[in-house]
Write an enzyme that holds these catalytic residues in place. Structure first.
Site, PDB file in Angstrom:
ATOM      1  N   TYR A  27       1.710  -5.631  13.327  1.00  0.00           N
ATOM      2  CA  TYR A  27       0.475  -5.067  12.452  1.00  0.00           C
ATOM      3  C   TYR A  27      -0.437  -4.386  13.606  1.00  0.00           C
ATOM      4  O   TYR A  27      -0.541  -5.255  14.908  1.00  0.00           O
ATOM      5  CB  TYR A  27      -0.191  -6.004  11.799  1.00  0.00           C
ATOM      6  CG  TYR A  27      -1.517  -5.149  10.721  1.00  0.00           C
ATOM      7  CD1 TYR A  27      -1.059  -4.177  10.023  1.00  0.00           C
ATOM      8  CD2 TYR A  27      -2.808  -5.675  10.757  1.00  0.00           C
ATOM      9  CE1 TYR A  27      -2.023  -3.527   9.297  1.00  0.00           C
ATOM     10  CE2 TYR A  27      -3.571  -5.039  10.096  1.00  0.00           C
ATOM     11  CZ  TYR A  27      -3.221  -4.039   9.273  1.00  0.00           C
ATOM     12  OH  TYR A  27      -4.271  -3.167   8.533  1.00  0.00           O
ATOM     13  N   ASP A  43      -1.993  -5.131   3.636  1.00  0.00           N
ATOM     14  CA  ASP A  43      -2.286  -5.258   4.981  1.00  0.00           C
ATOM     15  C   ASP A  43      -3.217  -6.486   5.236  1.00  0.00           C
ATOM     16  O   ASP A  43      -4.299  -6.826   4.399  1.00  0.00           O
ATOM     17  CB  ASP A  43      -2.904  -3.921   5.632  1.00  0.00           C
ATOM     18  CG  ASP A  43      -1.807  -3.142   5.816  1.00  0.00           C
ATOM     19  OD1 ASP A  43      -0.468  -3.322   5.668  1.00  0.00           O
ATOM     20  OD2 ASP A  43      -2.266  -1.708   5.911  1.00  0.00           O
ATOM     21  N   GLU A  58       0.801  -1.186  -0.233  1.00  0.00           N
ATOM     22  CA  GLU A  58      -0.124   0.095   0.042  1.00  0.00           C
ATOM     23  C   GLU A  58       0.808   1.257   0.197  1.00  0.00           C
ATOM     24  O   GLU A  58       0.217   2.192  -0.576  1.00  0.00           O
ATOM     25  CB  GLU A  58      -0.891  -0.065   0.996  1.00  0.00           C
ATOM     26  CG  GLU A  58      -2.041  -0.852   1.422  1.00  0.00           C
ATOM     27  CD  GLU A  58      -1.730  -2.148   2.164  1.00  0.00           C
ATOM     28  OE1 GLU A  58      -0.519  -2.525   2.177  1.00  0.00           O
ATOM     29  OE2 GLU A  58      -2.508  -2.652   2.795  1.00  0.00           O
ATOM     30  N   HIS A 104      -4.419 -13.104  13.733  1.00  0.00           N
ATOM     31  CA  HIS A 104      -3.503 -11.812  14.171  1.00  0.00           C
ATOM     32  C   HIS A 104      -2.700 -12.222  15.420  1.00  0.00           C
ATOM     33  O   HIS A 104      -3.201 -12.848  16.168  1.00  0.00           O
ATOM     34  CB  HIS A 104      -4.213 -10.577  13.992  1.00  0.00           C
ATOM     35  CG  HIS A 104      -4.810 -10.137  12.852  1.00  0.00           C
ATOM     36  ND1 HIS A 104      -5.634  -9.313  12.296  1.00  0.00           N
ATOM     37  CD2 HIS A 104      -4.683 -10.730  11.433  1.00  0.00           C
ATOM     38  CE1 HIS A 104      -5.879  -8.936  11.117  1.00  0.00           C
ATOM     39  NE2 HIS A 104      -5.304 -10.143  10.561  1.00  0.00           N
ATOM     40  N   ASP A 147      -5.966  -7.416   6.660  1.00  0.00           N
ATOM     41  CA  ASP A 147      -7.304  -7.004   7.169  1.00  0.00           C
ATOM     42  C   ASP A 147      -8.247  -6.975   6.023  1.00  0.00           C
ATOM     43  O   ASP A 147      -7.767  -7.109   4.891  1.00  0.00           O
ATOM     44  CB  ASP A 147      -7.219  -6.082   8.271  1.00  0.00           C
ATOM     45  CG  ASP A 147      -6.751  -4.482   7.552  1.00  0.00           C
ATOM     46  OD1 ASP A 147      -6.740  -4.600   6.156  1.00  0.00           O
ATOM     47  OD2 ASP A 147      -6.521  -3.765   8.040  1.00  0.00           O
ATOM     48  N   GLU A 160      -9.718  -4.192   4.828  1.00  0.00           N
ATOM     49  CA  GLU A 160      -9.329  -3.204   3.761  1.00  0.00           C
ATOM     50  C   GLU A 160      -8.152  -3.539   2.996  1.00  0.00           C
ATOM     51  O   GLU A 160      -8.359  -3.357   1.588  1.00  0.00           O
ATOM     52  CB  GLU A 160      -8.862  -1.818   4.609  1.00  0.00           C
ATOM     53  CG  GLU A 160     -10.208  -1.129   5.259  1.00  0.00           C
ATOM     54  CD  GLU A 160     -11.350  -0.941   4.253  1.00  0.00           C
ATOM     55  OE1 GLU A 160     -11.027  -0.380   3.247  1.00  0.00           O
ATOM     56  OE2 GLU A 160     -12.612  -1.207   4.690  1.00  0.00           O
ATOM     57  N   ARG A 203      -3.477  -3.070  13.644  1.00  0.00           N
ATOM     58  CA  ARG A 203      -5.061  -3.191  13.661  1.00  0.00           C
ATOM     59  C   ARG A 203      -5.218  -4.705  13.877  1.00  0.00           C
ATOM     60  O   ARG A 203      -5.493  -5.639  13.402  1.00  0.00           O
ATOM     61  CB  ARG A 203      -5.642  -2.844  12.533  1.00  0.00           C
ATOM     62  CG  ARG A 203      -5.570  -1.479  11.889  1.00  0.00           C
ATOM     63  CD  ARG A 203      -6.214  -1.072  10.626  1.00  0.00           C
ATOM     64  NE  ARG A 203      -5.905   0.309  10.298  1.00  0.00           N
ATOM     65  CZ  ARG A 203      -4.922   0.954   9.644  1.00  0.00           C
ATOM     66  NH1 ARG A 203      -4.053   0.040   8.945  1.00  0.00           N
ATOM     67  NH2 ARG A 203      -4.865   2.155   9.228  1.00  0.00           N
TER      68      ARG A 203
END
Length: 884
Positions: free
Chosen positions: A364, A110, A9, A410, A112, A114, A366
């Site tokens: 990470y 990432d 990203e 995670h 997740d 998104e 989140r």
């Protein structure tokens, strides 16, 4: 041999990953999302007509032939139409060009929802190059046209390159930390895009678009343009408004406590609090009852009824999840959730560590899991044993239980390498980033340490049937507290005496005690506190509203929309926020219900797990939402038309006052307008002091002054306007009239005009009378020279508003050239011991003192009773920021 293409990203993440991949990989960034729903239309296929077809408009002359209507079926209902984001055409073009030369493409977004959606859109674009070449060129042309670059638009529209050969193989790689081991493991075991994750993100995006696209125009029609509604943000606003109403409706209740200072056979004396009478809990409702009890106790025999001693253990907290990191970031560092997440993102993606290059410092950020990998546990246990000693290392690793819906794939937020201590990387980090990394590192190390151990003693004392209790706690072993001190706001539960420092003397059951002093204290129950960022995040998490990764955006949105404002770090709804919340909750009670919103979040989790189809979830929502929409258009009250208040007009006594809105805010106006032009402004903030300013007369013409509202808030204006333009300022957030400007016998050093002593939002200051033509200002000083530069003088900075003492400190008027500060109030008296030109006034728990702060001088004395310490209520100074 062709290189493989890796897409992430951000450029920072690309730079860090590039360190761990060989020469056979090229790493590029997509700069976030590359596709989204269109801005100018809803972009979702809705079930609009009974025959399942969209209504076709009549074609006008010169209009292009309308596309055939789409038949809505269970397979395509709510299908989103994604378009290339304007401005991303060049990025996509570069990625397409690189992909054509690549042997394989690895999507490393990432881990997740998104990130998965970004990867899915990239896969769609790169897998269908012929389809998207013209789309990208058209997007580039649209972006160029939007920027007024017509020549570039023409070139872009005809610049779609030719496609040769088959598209490359595309893989998905995920890792929770950007380390050599994690990256290598991901590339050794590539997978495909997880469609369940993509569906969960798509469902959330569709739900949010339906609410925003359908309700926001209602607010434009009923209130004013530019307002917005959000599926989750409106519920968060509702919580803040409801809390404010609880505070307004709260009625304080008086109660008294009685405290006795007792002496035993051995020192020290200790304080005990009245808790029971004849074994039953006791409440003292008023002063009369307190005095009656005092009269009995003053002549009573005091005796130790019981002594209970036990060892109490406080266990280490788990490593951070996203929500706990945001809460600790606010409670400890006063960082907003948005700032905390921004800094954490940079720590995750990588920072430059000198010769090492770009290194990712944390995993990470989140996550809602407290799971930690076995390798990380082994590393931190080794560090604890070598740095703190074996006594700090528990026999077995500490394991923590995540909440029931946590994603255990995670890990918790932790350092990627615990050997990179905060001090070892401090010189490479900005101060705010260092503080956040230090907090994450300390919390993770503490999470694998032994518990802290306290000896807790509880002494019950009997006096004529009244039971007093004293609790003391002495730390035997600091355990994890050696690495991480838990602040009060982070405690889930805090028992009385759970904190070390309250030491009791050795006493035994039946021992007679002597009463030294006894005092009653009056109290009043307090309303629930307003939300801070930390407590709002905790409330959202507890109620299941949104997800930790969205909390920062939710809070930022309601602040930016001016639905709430922050005062001393606490959220207060504005009048606009309260009115919007009321309209939306009344019209869409089930949609903006806390429980319903939480159930939707659970459904998104089920979609992610493959247990629920996303279209079924959206359809259930739409069926309820559509019904509300049909009634809201007619039933929702309009502030533009005016909402009746039932109050008669004060001027004509015939019309009814209507609540309306103008570009300056809400006001009351007569229903007989324009025959009657009576208006009255409403305060901008819920709970704002609406106290009567009293009858104020104009200093120039003698006419009465009235409260008005302008672009900078409320003020007093002469009713003789426009013939007289005199105005007076009101203190921010109140109806209190500020003192008029005072002319000084001094000229402006920049333009020669007269200087005035003025009152601003941060207190008094000196400014030029020709403002805004001349913007010269300087702070009002205390007349005491700065001890560091000996040129400037002390200025009081900060604010004393809000709960608690506030953030007052004293600094040099030459800031930023001189950065000397002190938290103590300077007094213009020389030190009697060392002769320093000033002393300071200190306020401590032990009392008020005067002291010298010159180095190597220890003079200190009790403050004279004739000069009691009074904390300043209005700061005096401008031009320098308050320290945080």
């Amino acid at each position: 041999m062709a290189r493989s293409l890796v897409i992430v990203e951000s450029p920072a993440k690309a730079k860090t990953i590039n360190r761990y991949l060989g020469r056979n990989y090229t790493v590029k960034a997509s700069y976030g999302h590359v596709m989204d729903l269109p801005k100018k239309e809803i972009g979702i296929l809705l079930p609009s007509e009974p025959n399942g077809r969209k209504r076709r408009k009549r074609k006008t002359k010169g209009e292009k032939k309308a596309p055939k209507p789409v038949v809505v079926t269970p397979e395509n209902i709510f299908e989103p139409t994604y378009v290339v984001i304007p401005g991303k055409a060049k990025v996509i073009g570069d990625l397409q060009k690189a992909a054509r030369k690549a042997e394989a493409v690895y999507l490393a977004g990432d881990p997740d929802r998104e990130g998965e959606a970004i990867c899915a859109h990239l896969q769609e674009i790169l897998s269908n190059p012929r389809r998207y070449m013209k789309v990208v060129a058209a997007a580039a042309a649209e972006h160029a046209n939007g920027n007024g670059k017509n020549g570039e638009a023409e070139r872009a529209e005809g610049s779609a390159p030719k496609v040769a050969g088959k598209p490359p193989k595309i893989y998905r790689v995920t890792f929770n930390e950007i380390t050599q081991k994690a990256v290598k493991a991901a590339f050794d075991n590539p997978t495909q895009v997880d469609e369940n994750l993509v569906d969960a993100q798509q469902a959330r995006r569709v739900l949010d678009r339906l609410v925003g696209y359908k309700i926001s125009p209602l607010l434009w029609e009923k209130v004013r343009r530019g307002l917005s509604a959000g599926r989750v943000q409106t519920v968060a606003l509702r919580l803040i408004v409801e809390r404010e109403r609880e505070i307004r409706a709260f009625l304080p209740k008086e109660y008294w406590t009685i405290h006795a200072l007792l002496g035993a056979n051995e020192p020290p004396s200790f304080e005990a609090k009245l808790i029971k009478y004849n074994g039953a809990d006791l409440e003292v409702p008023n002063e009369a009852e307190a005095q009656r009890i005092l009269a009995i106790l003053e002549h009573s025999n005091w005796q130790v009824a019981s002594v209970a001693q036990k060892e109490k253990r406080r266990f280490a907290p788990p490593p951070f999840t996203t929500s706990k990191l945001q809460q600790a970031g606010y409670n400890r560092l006063r960082y907003t959730a948005k700032r905390t997440m921004m800094l954490a993102q940079r720590l995750y993606e990588g920072v430059e560590l000198g010769e090492e290059g770009s290194v990712a410092l944390i995993t990470y950020m989140r996550t809602d899991s407290v799971r930690v990998s076995n390798e990380a546990i082994a590393q931190v246990r080794e560090h604890i044993g070598s740095s703190y000693g074996q006594s700090y290392l528990p026999e077995k690793p500490n394991f923590f239980k995540s909440k029931k819906d946590a994603q255990e794939a995670h890990e918790a937020i932790r350092p990627t390498d615990v050997s990179r201590t905060p001090e070892s990387v401090r010189k490479y980090l900005a101060d705010d980033m260092f503080k956040l990394y230090q907090m994450i590192w300390q919390r993770f190390v503490a999470s694998q340490m032994a518990p802290a151990v306290f000896d807790q003693t509880t002494v019950d004392v009997d006096a004529s049937g009244y039971t007093f209790r004293a609790t003391g706690s002495v730390m035997k072993f600091d355990g994890y507290l050696a690495a991480y001190q838990v602040v009060k706001e982070e405690e889930e539960k805090e028992d009385e005496g759970d904190v070390a420092g309250n030491r009791l003397p050795q006493v035994s059951e039946g021992e007679r005690l002597r009463l030294e002093t006894i005092r009653p204290e009056q109290h009043f129950t307090e309303p629930p506190p307003r939300y801070t960022e930390a407590t709002l995040v905790r409330e959202l998490e507890d109620k299941g509203i949104g997800r930790p990764s969205t909390y920062a955006a939710i809070i930022s949105t309601i602040v930016e929309r001016e639905y709430v404002k922050k005062d001393q770090g606490r959220f207060t709804p504005t009048l606009l926020g309260e009115k919007v919340s009321d309209l939306l909750v009344r019209a869409f009670e089930d949609i903006f219900d806390v429980g319903f919103t939480a159930r939707l979040e659970d459904e998104l989790d089920e979609i992610e797990e493959g247990k629920l189809k996303w279209r079924a979830s959206v359809k259930e929502f739409w069926d309820r939402f559509e019904v509300d929409l049909e009634t809201a258009a007619d039933a929702m009250e309009s502030y533009k038309a005016g909402i009746p208040t039932g109050e008669k007009c004060e001027k004509c006594s015939q019309g009814e006052l209507l609540e309306r809105i103008s570009r300056h805010g809400f006001f009351l106006g007569c229903s007989r307008y324009p025959e009657c032009d009576y208006t009255r402004d409403l305060p901008e903030t819920v709970g704002e002091d609406e106290g009567d300013v009293g009858t104020q007369y104009c200093d120039e013409c003698g006419k009465e002054m009235a409260v008005k509202r302008g672009r900078f808030g409320t003020f007093l204006a002469c009713t003789g306007y426009p013939n007289c333009r005199t105005t007076r300022r009101l203190a921010s957030g109140t109806r209190r009239v500020l003192e008029p400007d005072v002319r000084l016998d001094e000229k402006c050093p920049e333009c020669g005009a007269q200087l005035l002593k003025r009152h601003g939002r941060y207190g008094e200051f000196i400014g030029c009378e020709t403002y805004p033509k001349c913007k010269y200002t300087r702070p009002v000083t205390l007349g005491i020279k700065c001890p560091k530069c000996n040129q400037g003088e002390f200025v009081r900075r900060g604010t004393a508003k809000g709960r608690g003492r506030g953030r007052i400190f004293y600094g040099c008027s030459r800031y930023p050239d001189c950065d000397f500060t002190t938290p103590y109030e300077p007094i213009n008296q020389p030190c009697p011991k060392c002769g320093a030109p000033f002393i300071v006034r200190k306020r401590t728990k032990q009392g008020n003192f005067q002291a010298c702060i010159r180095e190597n001088c220890d003079w200190e004395a009790a403050a004279p009773e004739s000069q009691p310490f009074v904390h300043p209520q209005e700061p005096v100074g401008a031009g320098a920021p308050a320290r945080t």
